[in-house]
Write an enzyme that holds these catalytic residues in place. Structure first.
Site, PDB file in Angstrom:
ATOM      1  N   GLY A  87       6.783  -1.955   9.580  1.00  0.00           N
ATOM      2  CA  GLY A  87       5.943  -3.323   9.274  1.00  0.00           C
ATOM      3  C   GLY A  87       6.493  -4.089   8.226  1.00  0.00           C
ATOM      4  O   GLY A  87       7.522  -3.927   7.976  1.00  0.00           O
ATOM      5  N   GLY A  88       5.745  -5.082   7.845  1.00  0.00           N
ATOM      6  CA  GLY A  88       5.824  -5.865   6.760  1.00  0.00           C
ATOM      7  C   GLY A  88       6.515  -5.228   5.401  1.00  0.00           C
ATOM      8  O   GLY A  88       7.363  -6.004   4.750  1.00  0.00           O
ATOM      9  N   GLN A  89       5.844  -4.158   5.299  1.00  0.00           N
ATOM     10  CA  GLN A  89       6.091  -3.511   3.896  1.00  0.00           C
ATOM     11  C   GLN A  89       7.399  -2.533   3.938  1.00  0.00           C
ATOM     12  O   GLN A  89       8.036  -2.428   3.049  1.00  0.00           O
ATOM     13  CB  GLN A  89       4.949  -2.927   3.415  1.00  0.00           C
ATOM     14  CG  GLN A  89       3.825  -3.698   3.325  1.00  0.00           C
ATOM     15  CD  GLN A  89       3.615  -4.703   2.415  1.00  0.00           C
ATOM     16  OE1 GLN A  89       4.276  -4.618   1.429  1.00  0.00           O
ATOM     17  NE2 GLN A  89       3.243  -5.979   2.786  1.00  0.00           N
ATOM     18  N   THR A 127       9.738   0.852   6.435  1.00  0.00           N
ATOM     19  CA  THR A 127       9.710   1.446   7.579  1.00  0.00           C
ATOM     20  C   THR A 127       9.233   3.214   6.884  1.00  0.00           C
ATOM     21  O   THR A 127       9.538   3.383   5.680  1.00  0.00           O
ATOM     22  CB  THR A 127      11.121   1.773   8.117  1.00  0.00           C
ATOM     23  OG1 THR A 127      11.676   0.535   8.399  1.00  0.00           O
ATOM     24  CG2 THR A 127      11.224   2.540   9.241  1.00  0.00           C
ATOM     25  N   ASP A 168      -4.595  -4.387   2.240  1.00  0.00           N
ATOM     26  CA  ASP A 168      -3.968  -4.532   3.702  1.00  0.00           C
ATOM     27  C   ASP A 168      -4.846  -3.427   4.763  1.00  0.00           C
ATOM     28  O   ASP A 168      -4.117  -2.751   5.429  1.00  0.00           O
ATOM     29  CB  ASP A 168      -2.457  -3.974   3.910  1.00  0.00           C
ATOM     30  CG  ASP A 168      -1.746  -4.646   5.017  1.00  0.00           C
ATOM     31  OD1 ASP A 168      -2.350  -5.320   5.748  1.00  0.00           O
ATOM     32  OD2 ASP A 168      -0.787  -3.941   5.388  1.00  0.00           O
TER      33      ASP A 168
END
Length: 728
Positions: free
Chosen positions: A417-419, A421, A530
């Protein structure tokens, strides 16, 4: 005076510990089973700081220590955590031939340094026909409570405190006065044969586990000798550290000590700095610890260890070397002479040059690891863990996690994701874990990161993924979580499998309970930032667990909101937060509303096939459908066919309120969780009458305030429904 003389004589003749006394010099430090009583606490004149006097009484069972100002028995005192454990009487209300009851209370007032721990205690209620309140009814007006019901004994499950025979709830921060009130709906007439009494108590949450029917009998009160352990937080003074440092009676008098503010109400405490231990409230009380003589797992060194003030060094013996003697064995140095005799000077020079290069590279790597360890708060984190061995949190090395994930093999990827792995890993003890390797560098102070790690690791909620540890010797710290095996709620919703309405309520209630805990019970409160169905995991029992705190923020004690860099997911982001740049608890409420809409409609948060940008947002479509009274067309047909339409309608209304454009019109997560729990109770208890007025009275639109009338009993007063503009 006679008691003090007897205690001094008892301490002189009967020493109980070889450890250095932490009491004020010349003062007794033992009373009964309470040993090494630390200053600022003390027994006798000039032995304690104002407000910290401890009494010691002689009883038939021996000497008993107690808080002098309240006659409350003490069983333990901790300087490191700032906690005290005392005993509290159990509350009860018994029916039958003779109606007997006892509702305990406890008060510390403004002049005593104690508050009830909001993180360690739980308010527990036992009974099959019971509701109980806990509150400060006379002063601050704080109230909480819960309902415990069961129609018959077969419904009760050992170890499950979920409202059937047993219920639990948390208390807010800063509580200094408590009072119980225990009530019964039907005077236990329907359950008298197996449950004649109701019980309620505020106690250390680690102390009690629900044992089913045996805990609902009349023998329960005597089983625990009428008392339960209760954890108090204490502070040395009501000032902040900044205020106290300028005061004449500043308490952190020892060298190598530091001050930190309480997270449970006003006040501050002191602790010894990293590498030191003892009593920070006494001059010279914080003494250097010899790391070389302590647990090698905590202070690793496989070479020659040398203690230094506040730290230690580790090196290899002469003639041996290691990439890092703290973690790797020292090996013999390169055999220069034999090689030189065998292959000649040129090769020797090449090898020497290579050895020097490798040594420099190794030193550079070790220096870099040490730099990252320092800047990410490794020393502060290690100090916290060494001073409190009860914290279940581990510091992993980079090598530990490389071995666990097979050097972060692509085949072990669980998700991206954007944050960052997430990788699947297996520790040496065969425990399966999830290792999060972040992509984003969070610019935070090292001590703040260390404190946040400890706070997140102590989150204790069955619907929140547990943080097990971290690795701080890399540029961006890696986090290690418990492994959840059954995928995400996103895959369950959109994977083609039919979803029953009772399953919808279950997943929504468990998720809301977790977020409400983060907002209301965590200390300090935590904003997730989130919330989405892909961040809600399902374990082997299909229990929902909130995960991925990559965008989370700890809420400042004195602020409702603060500016933050947006890190959420499109389709779930709070539109008000997008405009203002301010993340609040109501931002999580909006994101949870989108998850509710996903569950109800089986549609994704953002549609990729709609041409109209407005119609791509599930939140916009849902609110518009509710406003135009055509929500049934949007709902999942299987949900409409299988569920009760009155309950589905209530969930739709709740979803619309969560999706309000204006944050102040949204409910709090605690209100959302309470309303979903009420709806779930109607779903799982078919014997509850299908009466709209009674349903609204119990759910209360999330909904009813508990108000004390003039007779001292409780009545339910309906809340005013939040105004909804523009279809919200």
């Amino acid at each position: 005076m006679m008691i003090l003389v007897v205690l001094l004589l008892h301490q002189f003749l009967c020493p109980t510990s070889s450890a250095a006394s932490q009491a004020k010099p010349g003062c007794p430090d033992t009373c009964g089973n309470l040993t090494n009583i630390p200053y600022p606490f003390g027994i006798g004149e000039n032995c304690y700081r104002e407000g910290f006097r401890i009494g010691c009484n002689s009883t038939d069972e021996g000497w008993v220590p107690f808080i002098s100002y309240g006659n409350i028995n003490i069983t333990d005192i901790s300087l490191v955590t700032g906690e005290m454990t005392v005993t509290q009487l159990l509350g009860y209300d018994c029916y039958g031939d003779n109606h007997t009851w006892f509702w305990p209370f406890m008060s510390f007032g403004s002049r005593l340094p104690y508050t009830f721990s909001d993180t360690q205690n739980k308010f527990t209620v036992l009974g099959c026909d019971t509701y109980a309140y806990l509150g400060d009814f006379n002063f601050s007006g704080f109230q909480t409570g819960c309902v415990s019901v069961c129609n018959n004994s077969s419904m009760i499950t050992n170890g499950s405190c979920n409202g059937i025979g047993c219920c639990q709830t948390s208390i807010p921060q800063g509580v200094k006065y408590i009072n119980f009130q225990i009530k019964s709906f039907k005077n236990h007439t329907r359950v008298l044969d197996f449950n004649p009494c109701s019980y309620a108590f505020l106690a250390d949450q680690k102390w009690f586990t629900f044992n089913g029917l045996s805990d609902l009998s009349s023998d329960f009160y005597g089983k625990y000798n009428h008392i339960a352990p209760l954890v108090l937080d204490w502070v040395i003074d009501n000032q902040t550290c900044e205020e106290a440092k300028n005061a004449y009676d500043y308490a952190c008098v020892s060298l190598n000590s530091f001050c930190y503010n309480s997270t449970n109400g006003a006040g501050y405490r002191c602790n010894c700095s990293a590498g030191y231990q003892g009593n920070p409230y006494l001059g010279g009380g914080c003494q250097d610890i010899d790391e070389c003589s302590m647990d090698r797992a905590m202070y690793p060194c496989k070479g020659i260890c040398k203690n230094t003030p506040g730290n230690y060094t580790c090196r290899c013996p002469k003639g041996k070397h290691s990439d890092d003697p703290r973690f790797y064995e020292c090996k013999s140095s390169f055999p220069v002479v034999p090689v030189a005799l065998g292959v000649g000077v040129p090769i020797i020079l090449i090898l020497i040059g290579s050895w020097i290069y490798l040594g420099l590279q190794t030193r550079k790597l070790n220096n870099l690891k040490e730099q990252f360890f320092q800047q990410n708060g490794g020393l502060h984190l290690r100090q916290i863990l060494s001073s409190n061995p009860n914290i279940a949190f581990k510091m992993f090395s980079k090598e530990d996690l490389e071995i666990a994930t097979n050097k972060f093999d692509q085949r072990n990827i669980l998700g991206q994701g954007g944050q960052g792995t997430v990788f699947r890993g297996v520790l040496p003890n065969n425990q399966v874990v999830a290792v999060k390797k972040s992509m984003v560098v969070n610019e935070m102070q090292n001590i703040q990161f260390a404190n946040e790690m400890i706070i997140l690791s102590q989150i204790n909620h069955r619907n929140v993924v547990k943080l097990l540890g971290c690795c701080v010797e890399v540029e961006v710290p890696m986090l290690v979580y418990e492994y959840i095996s059954n995928g995400t709620l996103f895959h369950l919703i959109h994977g083609g499998r039919q979803l029953r309405f009772k399953d919808l309520l279950k997943f929504a209630t468990e998720t809301a309970s977790a977020i409400a805990y983060l907002h209301s019970a965590a200390s300090p409160p935590i904003l997730h930032g989130d919330i989405k169905s892909a961040n809600i995991l399902l374990d082997e029992n299909h229990m929902a667990k909130v995960s991925d705190f990559g965008a989370s923020k700890l809420t400042p004690i004195d602020k409702d909101q603060f500016a933050t860099f947006m890190q959420g997911t499109w389709g779930y982001l709070d539109p008000e937060c997008l405009q203002t740049g301010q993340l609040t608890d109501k931002s999580d409420v909006y994101s949870f509303g989108v998850v509710l809409a996903e569950l109800l409609t089986r549609r994704k948060a953002v549609s990729s096939i709609e041409r109209n940008v407005k119609d791509r947002s599930l939140a916009n479509i849902f609110v518009t459908s509710m406003k135009e009274s055509r929500i049934t067309d949007l709902l999942d047909p299987h949900i409409v066919k299988e569920g009760r339409m009155d309950l589905i309608t209530e969930v739709c209304k709740l979803t619309t309120r969560c999706l309000s454009i204006i944050g102040e019109y949204r409910p709090t997560m605690k209100e959302v969780a309470m309303e979903l729990e009420g709806l779930a109770m109607f779903e799982i208890h078919p014997w509850v009458p299908n009466n709209p007025e009674e349903m609204e009275s119990l759910l209360g639109q999330s909904s009813n305030n508990c108000v004390v009338d003039s007779t001292g009993f409780y009545s339910l007063e309906k809340r005013a429904v939040l105004s909804i503009e523009g279809g919200r």
